[in-house]
Design an enzyme around this catalytic site. Sequence first.
Site, PDB file in Angstrom:
ATOM      1  CG  HIS A  29      10.017  -1.542   5.315  1.00  0.00           C
ATOM      2  ND1 HIS A  29       9.723  -1.278   3.993  1.00  0.00           N
ATOM      3  CD2 HIS A  29      11.187  -0.911   5.561  1.00  0.00           C
ATOM      4  CE1 HIS A  29      10.684  -0.519   3.473  1.00  0.00           C
ATOM      5  NE2 HIS A  29      11.589  -0.275   4.410  1.00  0.00           N
ATOM      6  N   PRO A  64       0.850  -1.189   0.000  1.00  0.00           N
ATOM      7  CG  PRO A  64       0.061  -1.021   2.188  1.00  0.00           C
ATOM      8  CD  PRO A  64       0.901  -1.874   1.300  1.00  0.00           C
ATOM      9  CB  CYS A 119       3.115   5.110   7.691  1.00  0.00           C
ATOM     10  SG  CYS A 119       3.435   6.656   6.817  1.00  0.00           S
ATOM     11  CD  GLN A 167      -1.495  -0.156   5.339  1.00  0.00           C
ATOM     12  OE1 GLN A 167      -1.272   0.972   4.923  1.00  0.00           O
ATOM     13  NE2 GLN A 167      -0.549  -1.077   5.469  1.00  0.00           N
TER      14      GLN A 167
END
Length: 330
Positions: A172, A19, A103, A73
């Site tokens: 990540h 995303p 994020c 999301q």
Amino acid sequence: MSVQIGNIDLGEFPLLLAPMEDVSDPPFRYVCKQNGADMMYTEFISSEGLIRDAAKSRQKLDIFEYERPIGIQIFGSDIEHMRKATEISTQAGPDLIDINYGCPVKNVACRGAGASLLQDIDKMVAMTKAVVNATHLPVTVKTRLGWDDNTKNVYEVAERLQDIGIKALTIHGRTRAQMYKGVADWTLIREIKRNPRIQIPIFGNGDIDSPEKAANWRLEYGVDGMMIGRAAIGYPWIFREVKHFFATGEKLQGPTIAERIEVCRTHLEKSVAWKGLKTGIFEMRRHYSNYFKGIDHFKEFRMKLVSAGTLEEVEDILNQIAIHYTEEMA
């Protein structure tokens, strides 16, 4: 063995489209799906925006049948707002709900959402539990290794979030402090995958930008699948190239000029159909240079594309590109 998220069968080694804000909209997802993405997500959606009924947040809930399986999301800093946002998102009919705890950008992380939850795992657990309890759909999470080098706590995060019912975890391989700089480190992802307590699928994300790297890291880190983000921008062919390399050990030829034009055209058509003529053409401008990256002497055409204001103009320029490069190769 197939990878399962709840009752969603993703095949043997799924490739997921990350995303990405201002990128992973339905037109972009369409071209990635055509080129082999196994599962995709909406752009991340603010829980506050959904509750306030903000038009931009609501529009991001748009999903289409051809995109399935697809996850919505969401992100936020308030547990009750996340619970309500989960109910709203569930009504939009996705296949799963994904929570963004990864994020790193300031206006998300500094408002107590996204990666900032890595500084308060108890709150992250409580928030995740509220989301899991608010929907019948599988809930998954995307996060990072930790807030910074001194707090790489994703090992604990993985165990605690699995215990309260998440069905998959994407990691990540950077900390929040790294943003998108430096090199992604997947060694901790491998440790989590090897943890005998972890039963849910673990997906790796960060720096997958070639079929060779995907194949090497698949072996080296033992993840259940990979999420590809920035490498797919303007290059949706990355999914088919990785799959071809997995299957044959050979590198697929890159896309021809004709294919680049065709995908660019499809993306534009979908963009206009979804956003309307003016916005669809305008927002497409950020994609042109990516679609034709690496093509010699393309600057002049790029300048024309980004200043074109009508569909007819864009079509005309794409036709010029086709003629120009066909003649050049002849």
